[in-house]
Write an enzyme that holds these catalytic residues in place. Structure first.
Site, mmCIF file in Angstrom:
data_model
loop_
_atom_site.group_PDB
_atom_site.id
_atom_site.type_symbol
_atom_site.label_atom_id
_atom_site.label_comp_id
_atom_site.label_asym_id
_atom_site.label_seq_id
_atom_site.Cartn_x
_atom_site.Cartn_y
_atom_site.Cartn_z
ATOM 1 C CG HIS A 108 -1.635 1.183 1.286
ATOM 2 N ND1 HIS A 108 -1.515 1.896 2.555
ATOM 3 C CD2 HIS A 108 -2.510 1.880 0.568
ATOM 4 C CE1 HIS A 108 -2.377 3.261 2.167
ATOM 5 N NE2 HIS A 108 -2.956 3.029 1.203
ATOM 6 C CB SER A 109 0.979 4.177 0.312
ATOM 7 O OG SER A 109 1.403 5.476 0.294
ATOM 8 C CG MET A 110 5.955 5.883 0.176
ATOM 9 S SD MET A 110 6.506 6.491 -1.396
ATOM 10 C CE MET A 110 8.190 6.082 -1.263
#
Length: 1029
Positions: A217-219
């Protein structure tokens, strides 16, 4: 002592400079200038409109359904410092669903394929609970007792998750590298667990897993991709990566040199791997990457950045928006994408279809995986979508009855308004026309009946039939399913038929009660085939199986491609001026595809109106259904019961690298409109630009402009101040210098940058092709890194607009700082000693002021050396920079107090100088704050290991020396011989802030550091000049 200008310096003044000098002597630092006031008003007004637009206009609805779970997290304490040097900072957990998963403390019950969830920036390891809970419950309810699925290699998913202590990975490249190293070691440890029979609840004859599925998720998605670049990475230990709201294309902020360098490294690695001619030398040949974007609701990461078209070919991955995914059909914010019930169901179902524990890799082949992901994440309406009908076997024997039960229509369409009108099953047949080279046709069918996994509908059958027995078969092969409408007539016509297994396309329900596409209602079913692919069939039969009248309906037809496709060939300026006005005829096809190549930019929003007259509520089948889509990346938005709505897209975006050679490029927006063909009325299509709504699109894509463009303004202001000071000996105020800069230097620079921006743009030529490919030639993947990153010359006005807004925010910060200095100087005056200043009489008998400094020169040297040693060993230089800003603020406060007490020209010069240097340092401060926050966070989680980055003493020494020198009360001397150097350095900072400030903001600190070093050298030279021989 404070130096006076030499005699004759004033004779070098221009007329404008003389007027400036005269005004500055009569004005204080708080004086408003008309030009500054006008520019500030326009800037604040523009900024207000932009913020209002971002918050209130073109806001997409959110339809996420909350997920439920019963989580348990088992910490794997065996993964200690013997396995990873980060084990004391990070942790590894195994998820178990209470009441579903069987486990004990001694046997954690590993059963199937390992999956590792990687949280993002400041994310929690507990974010895995939505996906892992659905995985446990879905297997328990669907596959636990399915012997066929077990034989095909489907097993439960063992979800592991990493606790990064909510590290701020988006701000610090070294943190991403540390996390990737830990994940790589965690993968090796997870795989080793499957060798221990005491931890397993798994068939002993299955091969041990050799790879782990990664979900980031995300980074966390960047961490997952970085794992494959790690020098200690075990080849093929990761072959499937799914990311959610991950900024693949470029870092969210460019304040850290390490994060920018890391992105360059991993993107070049992935890009180069897929541009090699020989697949055998591609280390990622068996890797699939799926990037899921949240769309317009995600205001944390621009969804443009989630695109992987410049990194991975369509054979190995793609980018898809949640509003595209069937049965999801809604945008999602940055966090909702991890817990939304609709999306987690699709992800888990797709994972179970790619799992094959009979293989060591635990998954199917790369091609098979991509086929599964396309099935679950894409609409099926894509031009390259694979149709399964030709490969299906005939499995239905349709026996026709008399005319009352079997009708062959002579028209090109079939419409059943209500199912079950007859009390027995009946069929209506549509003759398949021959394919010709003159006119291309296609078949399409729409019904409100849901289609099952085996191609059958609830109350109808849609069959693609040929004469029975089947031509080419040596013997009559009995078919497993029979549909007999003949009432036992032995002479009745028999047809061998196929069902549309796997080709059904789900569409949101659209009727007068519909509000949003994501409403939890049963979906429409749509079939679409090219006529050339249907030449093996003679008839298409629609069988009404209902025996009672109901509101179900179905419409099927053959349509001409020419009549179904409309291309609006007009330029973007003309479109924005006139809009698009179309009127579709009453004889249009069921679905009309309108392509507008000129609408391809993410920075523009539109308003669309569709009007259909003449449809009565009691006779219409459905209300207009609209699909807005682009093919690269895969973004679709559905609008039900459509009359009017907002249109925005994630197409051509600022700073984005071009797609890989041979891959699809953005050919503009398209609209597919399903309208009731039984209404026999025309349909109006009106598209207009939404100027107010377009302003809000700038916010998410240009938020970091405030770290770059204000430095352009400040640099030009300081350049003007030093220019006048070197000529007259008077250091004018920041506000006065800004007023003079707005008269010519700033507008000229912004105008030059505007022409520079338009010179490097490569506007996209409109193309009516459904899917255009990037040419196979040498290209630069950094061609959009300059200025504001727009590849379209139409957006030339963004440079002066950002410059104007930067002037406004600079004025606001200037007066905020002046107000704070004023307050602190009053407090200092109240508590200070009456002898807290030294009066010095110079040759002109004017009184000057040098603020009293309690520390001796030796102590200042010692303090400086200690601080530099700490920077080199323990603390990052951004911390020292923050200390320098505080010291400079204190120096400016003392200087303002002296101005009010002494009221001399020398004291005013010194205050204006210290204040302007403080403004410069404050605008550089945001570039340093993110890394400082990361360091403080590490201290908060008791991670005392020093940073392996940001300990370069040379990156902070000039600032420390300048601040220490200025705090001693020494005014910078005016220059004569090398004043061009000062002018050039500030001009270089201004130009670089405009050209590369958005893409490489961290370098602005380095340039400002060089300027600080030059000012220190000027101070040193002035001191040497004043020393007696």
């Amino acid at each position: 002592m404070l130096m006076k200008p030499k005699d004759g310096q004033s004779g070098d003044l221009s007329t404008a400079d003389a007027r400036t000098l005269h005004k500055s002597r009569a004005a204080g630092p708080f004086t408003w200038r008309p030009l500054v006031l006008i520019a500030s008003f326009l800037a604040i007004l523009s900024l207000g409109f932009i913020v209002h637009s971002a918050v209130n206009l073109q806001v997409e609805p959110q339809g996420c359904v909350m997920s439920m779970m019963s989580p348990t997290y088992l910490r794997l304490s065996g993964f200690d410092t013997e396995h990873s040097r980060f084990a004391s900072k990070y942790s590894l957990y195994l998820y178990r669903e209470e009441g579903v998963d069987e486990y004990t403390r001694d046997n954690i019950g590993l059963r199937g394929a390992p999956v590792l969830f990687i949280p993002g920036n400041a994310g929690s390891y507990k974010q895995v609970r939505s996906l892992s809970s659905e995985a446990s419950r879905y297997f328990y309810n669907t596959y636990r007792n399915d012997q066929k699925a077990q034989e095909e290699g489907i097993r439960a998913l063992d979800f592991f998750t990493v606790d990064f202590n909510e590290d701020l990975a988006a701000f610090h490249g070294q943190t991403v590298l540390d996390q990737a190293e830990y994940v790589n070691e965690a993968i090796a440890y997870i795989l080793s667990l499957y060798h221990d029979s005491k931890r397993l609840n798994r068939d002993s004859d299955l091969p041990d897993p050799s790879s782990v599925i990664l979900i980031g998720h995300s980074m966390g998605g960047i961490v997952a991709r970085t794992v494959l670049v790690n020098t200690k990475y075990q080849a093929n230990s990761v072959n499937t990566i799914i990311t959610m709201s991950t900024p693949h294309a470029r870092p969210p902020v460019s304040f850290d040199a390490d994060i920018v360098s890391l992105y360059t490294q991993i993107n070049e690695y992935w890009r180069n791997a897929f541009t090699q001619k020989m697949s055998s030398s591609n280390p990622l040949s068996q890797t699939t990457l799926i990037s899921i974007a949240g769309g317009g609701r995600d205001t944390t990461v621009p969804s443009d950045y989630t695109s992987i078209s410049s990194l991975v070919p369509e054979t190995h991955g793609f980018t898809v928006f949640t509003s595209t995914v069937p049965s999801v059909w809604t945008s999602m914010d940055h966090l909702a994408i991890t817990w939304a019930d609709q999306l987690r169901k699709v992800i888990i179902k797709s994972l179970y279809e790619v799992v094959d524990v009979r293989r060591g890799a635990q998954t199917k082949s790369r091609a098979a995986r991509m086929k599964v992901f396309r099935k679950w994440f894409l609409t099926g309406l894509e031009p390259e979508a694979v149709k399964h009908l030709p490969s299906q076997e005939h499995n239905v024997l349709l026996t026709l009855g008399d005319e009352s039960r079997s009708t062959i229509t002579r028209e090109d369409s079939i419409t059943i308004h209500r199912l079950g009108v007859q009390d027995k099953s009946s069929a209506r047949l549509l003759t398949v026309p021959p394919a010709t080279n003159r006119t291309a046709k296609h078949f399409q069918l729409l019904t409100d009946q849901p289609i099952g996994p085996h191609g059958s509908f609830d109350r109808i059958e849609v069959l693609f039939c040929s004469a029975f027995p089947i031509a080419g078969h040596a013997a009559v092969v009995p078919l497993p399913v029979e549909v007999d409408l003949s009432n036992g007539d032995a002479s009745a016509t028999r047809l061998a038929c196929k069902r549309a297994v796997g080709d059904g396309i789900a569409l949101p329900t659209s009727n007068r009660q519909s509000r949003n596409a994501f409403d939890q209602t049963s979906a429409f079913s749509f079939l679409h085939y090219n006529l050339r692919d249907m030449q093996d069939y003679q008839f298409i039969a629609v069988v009404d199986k209902s025996t009672e009248i109901n509101d179900g309906w179905v419409h099927a037809e053959f349509s001409s491609d020419v009549d179904s496709n409309v291309v609006v060939d007009m330029s973007l300026p003309l479109l924005l001026l006139r809009g698009v006005n179309l009127e579709l005829p009453s004889t249009r096809s069921l679905m009309t595809d309108i392509k507008i190549p000129a609408v391809h930019s993410s920075l523009l929003a539109y308003n669309l109106k569709v009007r259909q007259h003449g449809c009565r509520k009691d006779t219409e089948l459905f209300t207009p259904l609209l699909r807005q889509y682009i093919d690269a990346p895969h973004e679709s938005k559905y609008f039900v019961n459509f009359k009017e709505g907002d249109i925005s897209l994630h197409g051509t975006a600022p700073f984005m690298a071009p797609t890989l050679p041979g891959e699809a490029i953005n050919n503009g927006i398209s609209f597919q409109i399903w309208s009731d063909p039984t209404c026999s009325s025309s349909l109006e299509f009106r598209l207009r630009p939404d100027w107010a709504g377009s302003l809000g699109k700038l916010v998410i894509r240009y938020r970091t402009v405030f770290a770059a463009f204000p430095l352009l303004v400040v640099a030009m202001v300081l350049r003007k101040q030093f220019r006048l000071y070197d000529s007259t000996g008077v250091f004018i105020s920041f506000n006065e210098s800004l007023d003079q800069s707005l008269r010519l230097p700033l507008p000229v620079l912004l105008l030059s940058m505007t022409f520079f921006a338009t010179a490097f743009t490569t506007p996209q030529a409109p193309s009516s092709s459904a899917l255009t490919r990037q040419p196979n030639n040498t290209m630069s993947y950094t061609q959009n890194d300059l200025l504001l990153g727009s590849p379209d010359a139409f957006f030339w006005f963004l440079v002066p607009l950002c410059g104007l807004i930067s002037v406004g925010v600079c004025v606001i910060l200037n007066y905020l700082v002046l107000g704070m200095l004023q307050g602190f100087s009053i407090v200092m005056a109240l508590v200070s000693n009456q002898n807290g200043y030294i009066k010095i009489d110079d040759s002109s008998k004017e009184k000057a002021s040098v603020s009293a400094i309690t520390a001796t020169p030796r102590r200042r040297v010692i303090n400086t050396i200690v601080l530099l040693i700490l920077v080199a060993t323990i603390i990052p230089y951004p911390f020292a920079y923050l200390v320098a800003c505080l010291v400079q603020f204190a120096t400016a406060t003392r200087a303002l107090k002296d101005v009010k007490e002494l009221r001399t020209g020398a004291s005013m010069n010194f205050f204006n100088y210290t204040h302007s240097i403080l403004i410069l340092m404050l605008w550089v401060l945001p570039i340093n704050l993110p890394v400082l926050v990361v360091w403080i966070h590490n201290l908060a989680v008791h991670w005392m290991t020093p940073f392996s980055s940001h300990h370069n003493v040379l990156s902070i020494m000039p600032f420390i020396l300048l601040v220490e020198t200025v705090s001693s009360g020494m005014m910078v001397p005016p220059l004569q011989k090398f004043k061009w150097t000062t002018n050039l350095l500030f001009f270089a900072l201004a130009v670089y802030a405009a050209v590369y400030g958005m893409s490489f903001a961290y370098r602005l600190h380095y340039i400002a550091n060089i300027i600080a070093l030059w000012l220190v050298l000027i101070h040193f030279w002035g001191r040497q000049q004043r020393m007696p021989p």
